[in-house]
Design an enzyme around this catalytic site. Structure first.
Site, PDB file in Angstrom:
ATOM      1  N   GLY A 153       0.860  -1.191   0.000  1.00  0.00           N
ATOM      2  CA  GLY A 153       0.000   0.000   0.000  1.00  0.00           C
ATOM      3  C   GLY A 153       0.892   1.236   0.000  1.00  0.00           C
ATOM      4  NE  ARG A 154      -1.943   5.753   2.771  1.00  0.00           N
ATOM      5  CZ  ARG A 154      -3.252   5.548   2.909  1.00  0.00           C
ATOM      6  NH1 ARG A 154      -4.081   5.983   1.983  1.00  0.00           N
ATOM      7  NH2 ARG A 154      -3.746   4.937   3.958  1.00  0.00           N
ATOM      8  CB  ILE A 155       3.787   2.618   4.589  1.00  0.00           C
ATOM      9  CG1 ILE A 155       3.028   3.794   5.207  1.00  0.00           C
ATOM     10  CG2 ILE A 155       5.158   2.459   5.261  1.00  0.00           C
ATOM     11  CD1 ILE A 155       2.648   3.624   6.667  1.00  0.00           C
ATOM     12  CB  SER A 234       3.064  -3.099  10.083  1.00  0.00           C
ATOM     13  OG  SER A 234       3.385  -4.387  10.581  1.00  0.00           O
ATOM     14  NE  ARG A 235      -0.957  -0.147  15.003  1.00  0.00           N
ATOM     15  CZ  ARG A 235      -0.484   1.008  14.505  1.00  0.00           C
ATOM     16  NH1 ARG A 235       0.789   1.101  14.133  1.00  0.00           N
ATOM     17  NH2 ARG A 235      -1.268   2.067  14.412  1.00  0.00           N
ATOM     18  CD  GLU A 264       4.045  -0.567  20.315  1.00  0.00           C
ATOM     19  OE1 GLU A 264       4.125  -1.320  19.339  1.00  0.00           O
ATOM     20  OE2 GLU A 264       3.743   0.624  20.253  1.00  0.00           O
ATOM     21  CG  HIS A 282       4.882   2.531  17.622  1.00  0.00           C
ATOM     22  ND1 HIS A 282       3.785   1.764  17.893  1.00  0.00           N
ATOM     23  CD2 HIS A 282       4.643   3.063  16.385  1.00  0.00           C
ATOM     24  CE1 HIS A 282       2.916   1.823  16.884  1.00  0.00           C
ATOM     25  NE2 HIS A 282       3.423   2.614  15.956  1.00  0.00           N
ATOM     26  CB  ALA A 284       7.651   4.192  11.983  1.00  0.00           C
TER      27      ALA A 284
HETATM   28  C1  DGY Z   1       0.379   5.024  12.964  1.00  0.00           C
HETATM   29  O1  DGY Z   1       0.072   6.188  12.672  1.00  0.00           O
HETATM   30  O2  DGY Z   1      -0.420   4.098  12.876  1.00  0.00           O
HETATM   31  C2  DGY Z   1       1.778   4.786  13.402  1.00  0.00           C
HETATM   32  O3  DGY Z   1       1.956   3.517  13.888  1.00  0.00           O
HETATM   33  C3  DGY Z   1       2.232   5.842  14.390  1.00  0.00           C
HETATM   34  O4  DGY Z   1       2.295   7.043  13.776  1.00  0.00           O
END
Ligand code: DGY
Length: 321
Positions: A153-155, A234-235, A264, A282, A284
């Site tokens: 996707g975007r990222i 991501s997660r 987390e 976390h 990013a």
């Molecule tokens: C998000 O936006 O989902 C990132 O994990 C934190 O900015």
């Protein structure tokens, strides 16, 4: 209209929100407790929350007049969107503005873990550096290696595009073909198994959903090359962290760069002792500019809700149909 912020945001966003709302802000520099969340949601018309706030059905039920839930994140797995939608409460997020910044951090992790930057830094600071040596901190190459993107996707796309200067064959897994990646970089859409078997760097960019929870576990580590690295921005729960620890401990994979964790902010107790993993908290999307832009998008989303309009970044647009 009243807006409750579960945490203070960057100043420009606070100023923008103050022009439109009566604000109440969590006064503590920590995540709200459940009680504090309940009290805040009961007081407000719009709840402005973070990915660290579980906005479940109980929280949503606590205010029968709640008019909006504005999340300061692109990911919204912390919110019970179905419960909000059932009440026709708009839920918003912050996509787009954090794409490039997040992609930068994925690359920072790729280089840090492959070239052993964190270990080398500690060694150099400690005074142990006694001169150039043929085998000092040998790592893995990045250039010319195969990059595997799970979730284009975007990222995921932004991470993939950055590989162009490093002459890296590109594989991706996604439900949909990514034509720009295929045309610009010759990327190949492959099965998850093929990607795991061939990639030297496996970078995760999927949202956390029931079907992506533990997407990478014991069987997937078994399929990866023993020289490969896993990167997760991501997660955390996309990866079975216990299986990851075992894969790192046994040399099943070469290393990992992690910005997110399954439980987390808790880490698996074994992770911090492992030299072949780079850990960030976390961050990013954590550039000054991006965190400000995220706050300004939240302010825009909240202002649109106040004006009775569909917010620009709506997660559940079906409530307006
Ligand atoms: C998000 O936006 O989902 C990132 O994990 C934190 O900015």
């Amino acid at each position: 209209m009243k807006c409750f912020l579960t945490r203070r945001l960057p100043q420009a966003a606070m100023e923008q929100l103050e022009t439109t709302f009566e604000l109440r802000v969590n006064p503590y520099d920590r995540v709200c407790t459940k009680e504090e969340l309940l009290e805040g949601v009961r007081w407000c018309d719009i709840l402005l929350c973070l990915l660290t706030d579980p906005i479940d059905a109980e929280i949503i039920r606590a205010n029968p007049h709640l008019q909006g839930i504005v999340n300061y994140a692109v990911g919204y797995n912390n919110i019970d969107v179905a419960a909000a939608t059932a009440r026709k409460i708009p839920v918003t997020n912050t996509p787009g503005v954090l794409t490039e910044t997040t992609a930068d951090l994925a690359w920072a992790l790729i280089f840090s873990v492959a070239r052993r930057i964190v270990e080398s830094d500690a060694f150099t600071r400690s005074g142990a550096f006694a001169g150039w040596a043929p085998q000092l901190f040998l790592g893995g190459d990045v250039w010319g290696k195969t990059l595997g993107i799970i979730g284009a996707g975007r990222i995921g796309t932004a991470v993939a595009l950055r590989s162009a200067g490093f002459n890296m064959p590109l594989l991706y897994v996604d439900e949909h073909p990514n034509t720009p990646l295929e045309q610009q970089l010759g990327a190949r859409k492959v099965s998850l198994t093929e990607l795991l078997q061939q990639a030297d760097f496996v970078s995760l960019h999927v949202p956390l959903l029931p079907q992506t929870t533990h997407l990478i576990g014991m069987a997937e580590f078994a399929a990866m090359k023993s020289t490969a690295y896993l990167i997760n921005t991501s997660r955390g729960a996309v990866v079975d962290e216990a299986a990851l620890v075992q894969a790192l401990q046994t040399g099943r994979i070469a290393g990992a760069g992690l910005d997110v964790y399954e439980h987390e902010p808790l880490l698996h107790p074994a992770l911090k002792a492992l030299p072949n993993v780079v850990l960030t908290p976390h961050i990013a999307s954590g550039s000054k500019d991006t965190r400000t832009r995220m706050g300004l998008i939240c302010a825009e989303n909240a202002a649109a809700i106040k004006a009775g309009k569909m917010p620009p970044q709506i997660v559940n647009p079906e409530i307006y149909r």
